[in-house]
Design a protein around this motif. Sequence first.
Motif, PDB file in Angstrom:
ATOM      1  N   VAL A   1      53.911 -31.550  33.041  1.00 29.08           N
ATOM      2  CA  VAL A   1      52.519 -31.836  33.379  1.00 29.08           C
ATOM      3  C   VAL A   1      51.988 -32.852  32.379  1.00 29.08           C
ATOM      4  CG1 VAL A   1      50.181 -30.927  33.636  1.00 29.08           C
ATOM      5  CG2 VAL A   1      52.125 -29.546  34.324  1.00 29.08           C
ATOM      6  N   ILE A   2      51.319 -33.858  32.895  1.00 27.70           N
ATOM      7  CA  ILE A   2      50.683 -34.824  32.010  1.00 27.70           C
ATOM      8  C   ILE A   2      49.187 -34.546  32.044  1.00 27.70           C
ATOM      9  CG2 ILE A   2      50.268 -37.259  31.545  1.00 27.70           C
ATOM     10  CD1 ILE A   2      52.876 -37.851  33.087  1.00 27.70           C
ATOM     11  N   PHE A   3      48.641 -34.228  30.890  1.00 27.89           N
ATOM     12  CA  PHE A   3      47.215 -33.944  30.798  1.00 27.89           C
ATOM     13  C   PHE A   3      46.461 -35.182  30.318  1.00 27.89           C
ATOM     14  CE2 PHE A   3      48.549 -29.508  30.729  1.00 27.89           C
ATOM     15  CZ  PHE A   3      47.502 -28.878  31.403  1.00 27.89           C
ATOM     16  N   GLY A   4      45.370 -35.474  30.974  1.00 27.99           N
ATOM     17  CA  GLY A   4      44.476 -36.507  30.461  1.00 27.99           C
ATOM     18  C   GLY A   4      44.962 -37.924  30.623  1.00 27.99           C
ATOM     19  N   ALA A   5      45.709 -38.193  31.714  1.00 24.87           N
ATOM     20  CA  ALA A   5      46.091 -39.579  31.991  1.00 24.87           C
ATOM     21  C   ALA A   5      44.841 -40.341  32.408  1.00 24.87           C
ATOM     22  CB  ALA A   5      47.122 -39.624  33.105  1.00 24.87           C
ATOM     23  N   LYS A   6      44.862 -41.647  32.189  1.00 23.13           N
ATOM     24  CA  LYS A   6      43.752 -42.495  32.636  1.00 23.13           C
ATOM     25  C   LYS A   6      43.991 -42.874  34.091  1.00 23.13           C
ATOM     26  CE  LYS A   6      41.439 -43.319  28.828  1.00 23.13           C
ATOM     27  NZ  LYS A   6      39.997 -43.298  28.763  1.00 23.13           N
ATOM     28  N   PRO A   7      42.953 -43.154  34.836  1.00 23.90           N
ATOM     29  CA  PRO A   7      43.159 -43.638  36.204  1.00 23.90           C
ATOM     30  C   PRO A   7      44.086 -44.858  36.244  1.00 23.90           C
ATOM     31  CG  PRO A   7      40.865 -43.114  35.865  1.00 23.90           C
ATOM     32  CD  PRO A   7      41.519 -42.946  34.531  1.00 23.90           C
ATOM     33  N   CYS A   8      44.007 -45.708  35.194  1.00 25.51           N
ATOM     34  CA  CYS A   8      44.864 -46.896  35.183  1.00 25.51           C
ATOM     35  C   CYS A   8      46.303 -46.558  34.801  1.00 25.51           C
ATOM     36  CB  CYS A   8      44.290 -47.979  34.283  1.00 25.51           C
ATOM     37  SG  CYS A   8      43.992 -47.453  32.601  1.00 25.51           S
ATOM     38  N   ASP A   9      46.543 -45.345  34.306  1.00 27.72           N
ATOM     39  CA  ASP A   9      47.921 -44.893  34.124  1.00 27.72           C
ATOM     40  C   ASP A   9      48.446 -44.377  35.456  1.00 27.72           C
ATOM     41  OD1 ASP A   9      48.712 -45.008  31.327  1.00 27.72           O
ATOM     42  OD2 ASP A   9      47.111 -43.569  30.943  1.00 27.72           O
ATOM     43  N   ALA A  10      47.682 -43.421  35.996  1.00 29.58           N
ATOM     44  CA  ALA A  10      48.131 -42.716  37.193  1.00 29.58           C
ATOM     45  C   ALA A  10      48.420 -43.683  38.340  1.00 29.58           C
ATOM     46  CB  ALA A  10      47.070 -41.707  37.616  1.00 29.58           C
ATOM     47  N   ALA A  11      47.598 -44.703  38.470  1.00 28.56           N
ATOM     48  CA  ALA A  11      47.744 -45.613  39.603  1.00 28.56           C
ATOM     49  C   ALA A  11      49.080 -46.332  39.598  1.00 28.56           C
ATOM     50  CB  ALA A  11      46.600 -46.623  39.596  1.00 28.56           C
ATOM     51  N   SER A  12      49.736 -46.361  38.439  1.00 26.01           N
ATOM     52  CA  SER A  12      50.994 -47.110  38.380  1.00 26.01           C
ATOM     53  C   SER A  12      52.121 -46.372  39.109  1.00 26.01           C
ATOM     54  CB  SER A  12      51.388 -47.355  36.929  1.00 26.01           C
ATOM     55  OG  SER A  12      51.745 -46.144  36.293  1.00 26.01           O
ATOM     56  N   VAL A  13      52.014 -45.071  39.241  1.00 19.80           N
ATOM     57  CA  VAL A  13      53.143 -44.322  39.795  1.00 19.80           C
ATOM     58  C   VAL A  13      53.453 -44.739  41.245  1.00 19.80           C
ATOM     59  CG1 VAL A  13      54.121 -42.046  40.216  1.00 19.80           C
ATOM     60  CG2 VAL A  13      52.711 -42.434  38.187  1.00 19.80           C
ATOM     61  N   PRO A  14      52.455 -44.731  42.144  1.00 15.03           N
ATOM     62  CA  PRO A  14      52.774 -45.181  43.504  1.00 15.03           C
ATOM     63  C   PRO A  14      53.172 -46.658  43.579  1.00 15.03           C
ATOM     64  CG  PRO A  14      50.433 -44.594  43.311  1.00 15.03           C
ATOM     65  CD  PRO A  14      51.086 -44.174  42.050  1.00 15.03           C
ATOM     66  N   VAL A  15      52.652 -47.453  42.641  1.00 16.36           N
ATOM     67  CA  VAL A  15      53.018 -48.877  42.641  1.00 16.36           C
ATOM     68  C   VAL A  15      54.498 -49.028  42.303  1.00 16.36           C
ATOM     69  CG1 VAL A  15      52.652 -51.084  41.471  1.00 16.36           C
ATOM     70  CG2 VAL A  15      50.683 -49.668  42.093  1.00 16.36           C
TER      71      VAL A  15
END
Lengths: 345, 287, 276
Positions: free
Chosen positions: A91-105
């Motif tokens: 589990v990754i806690f406290g990712a930034k939206p600009c981190d998370a968005a990279s996964v589907p990309v």
Amino acid sequence: MKSFIVTRSQINSLAAELLSKNWSIFTQSEDRKRFKQCESESEISVDGNGKPSDVSFKELFFPKSETLFYFNRDNEELTLLDPAEPGTKTVIFGAKPCDAASVPVLSKVFNWDYNDEFFNKRVENTIVISIACSYSDESCFCTSVGLSPFSEIGSDLFLIPTEKDSFILKIVSEKGEKFINEFPFMIQKEFEGTFDLENQKASFPKEKFDFASVKEWLGKNFKDEIWNEVGELCLGCAQCAYVCPTCHCFDIVDENCGVSCGRRVKNWDSCQFGLFTKHASGHNPREDQSRRYRQRVNHKFNYYKQRFDEILCTGCGRCTRGCPVSIDIAQVLEKIQCKQSAAIV
Amino acid sequence: MNQLIESAKDIFQNNKAAIIIGYTKDKSGRTKPFIAHNSDEAEKLTFNHHAVNNLAVYLTRLEKPKDGKIGIVAKGCDIRAINALIQENQIRRDDVLIIAMNCNGVVENQNEEFSKENTQIKCKYCQLRTPNNYDFLLGELEDFELPEDSQQELMNKLEAMTPEERWNFWESQFGNCIKCYACRQVCPLCYCEQCIVEKSMPQWIETSSTTRGNFSWNLIRAFHQAGRCIGCHECERVCPMDIPLTLLTRKMGMIAMKEFNYKHGMNINEPTLIGTYSTSDNEDFIK
Amino acid sequence: MNIYKPELVEIKEIIDETPDIKTFRLKFKDEKLQNNFSFKAGQFAEYSVFGEGECTFCIASSPTRPEFLECSFKLAGKVTKAMRKLKIGDTMGLRGPYGNSFPLEEMKGKNVVFIAGGIGLAPVRCIIWNVLDLRSEFKDITIIYGARSVSDLVYKYEIQDWQNMPGVKTVVTVDPGGETSDWKGEIGFVPSIVEKVAPKNENTIAIICGPPIMIKYTFPVMEKLGFSEDSIITTLENRMKCGLGKCGRCNIGSVYVCKDGPVFTYHQLKELPDEF
Ligand code: SF4
Ligand code: SF4
Ligand code: SF4
Ligand code: SF4
Ligand code: SF4
Ligand code: FES
């Protein structure tokens, strides 16, 4: 999907329970350098106000160095052995939206035609809990690439801080829902109000460039003096690519660990290195830094969009913050947008 | 910085240099490297407490202009790098036009105000605040005592460690390295056409970013800087993983000083330490 | 499935083509794989020497001869250096086949011109045999092959066969100064020999492979001979690593050479940014 009200202490309990069940937990380190593994629930950071870590969390999905297989030459026979599957639930806690968005990309390139199971397994095993972002500095530009401090793209669960130590927990993905249902104490108090996003928009970083114009210009102008202007100053390290959540180039090399065995590894690599495109014959189609920087910008804001319908950038600003010579990618794109506007008029 | 802009314009107007490598302030207020090609662009030059970069790195990276010298804005630590490059025959004194700046120290964080306490470590033991090799010397030197050298403490601590403790210290540091090679690219003395990590026949260094591969890379780079590092701390500044790289290079510089009374980049007429050999050399350090 | 893990192949035969080029004849260790392996002319594979790394070459044998696979390689780096040391019976790794292929179906019923220089004959040889093995489906065939010197010619033992075939015109040339005293072929650079042979453009497809410099000078000759941009086909020797459209190395514009190529028409090449 549903939302719930949770407190910081509930989040801590969640972390504690996960740790007791041998999950791995990652969170931003205190010095905001990188995502580090937590040993205790007290270490987790859910801080919307903090700077994005210097290095993105991509290494949790795409490690800087990953074994593809081992080979063994014992008793004349050569055998190949798969590495252990990355099985740890994370589990990754406290990712930034600009981190998370990279996964589907990233998922796009790792899954067209051939599926990279190394990446996929890690994504499968990981729950991303992001937090709405209230930080922004001169390097951020998420709003120019179609994201925002409240983007939920790529997150499984999303936290919005409300008052002190209290959060709205939004369930974003099915995976997130399945996960959180295992922890009933997290879903006691449903949030039934509506969150007014409009109110927040005033504090978003302002849009620095119009992506569509930038892409259009890039598509039409391969040769331009702007590449020399930047290329002259760019030192050709790969800091920008290695800290970037979306850069995904790699090299494949063999390593021996004794006379009869060894492994094949996938290592981060970057188009910013001179050797990247050098042919064995010595010919190098991108022989100088201006061409290599042009590739960086084109790949991110033109080619990847054409190919995978995604922008290969989440506007996190890491590359700019860390650049040894302070090359600001958003400023380069602003300049390009100006060129495009000038061309239209 | 009118003085700087005036001299830069004068340089262009009288064709004393083809380009000037200097600093500018961008629209977000960051002070950063900039190359002026004409007197209009010279207007954008600046020098201030945030001019951290060692611009000498560009001397070996840029193509030599056909129509004149390379002008370079240089503070003391940049001058040491320029001197070192001249000593190592990488550039010729006649090919550069040095616009030297008296320097009162620099602050790494662009958003932090200058105070002598928060300068970069390098400034805290700087011996060249007034440059010793230039065509023009600009700026005023403020007279103040150098603040305490905070790195010294860490160095003492490391020295007091057992070899095993020290190994563990470096293992945890180098373990973080992601092999972005920013430290190499930003270093004015890492100018090799083909870096040893890029040599594959034979493969000297594992390119993987594992503890073993990282150790070989970081140590070999440190050794290549033995007695050559001029102390600009650029490698450490740019390392995204904050690895204290200068602990090694500085230490080796100190050994060079102690054993051979040599400091690189201080005098362009002095033969380099690595390039000279004498039978009376003290070999105490090899044990 | 681990897409990066190769299958094991055994070296069955080694042919010394020139002082720096060898051909390996390979067979999968697993018989089932050998029987099921299928590919198309123009595709490539990743070959490994374990402990040294991987290298990309086209498959040089024809799909019509599935009993074995062949690759020809020139000494150029770490892996090819290691390959040169291998012996018959040694094990290598192979991943593939990857990439697109020559438009065999489109070529049927047409004249075909093959033009190759140096080791560029390897991919062309694959399609030449493919075409010759289905001879009746194609019209006139012209093969123009050149190398620096007589000793640099590859597949000499097969060129003879092609020359003896009816309806196949085979012209072999060496660069000026590269001839031996008993050389009976042409002397001159490939582009000028092409101009001299002047193959007809009607209902014809041309396949051209060779060093970048040869390609660069041959394209204009073809245009002069009236070949359209779409009827000229080549394969790109872009530096590849993964072959799977992931590692980013072969990216030119929005194209991945390893997936969208390696076979491109001259027309497609012209549309790409100038980065090959
Ligand atoms: S980090 Fe900066 S200097 Fe390094 S390659 Fe990227 S843009 Fe160039
Ligand atoms: S290119 Fe820069 S701003 Fe964009 S995602 Fe990568 S590091 Fe962030
Ligand atoms: S910008 Fe460069 S390093 Fe990053 S993914 Fe694209 S090609 Fe690779
Ligand atoms: S080391 Fe010396 S010359 Fe360099 S910035 Fe600091 S004070 Fe200035
Ligand atoms: S800058 Fe730091 S992370 Fe990058 S290669 Fe150097 S030591 Fe490693
Ligand atoms: S060879 Fe890796 S993407 Fe094409």
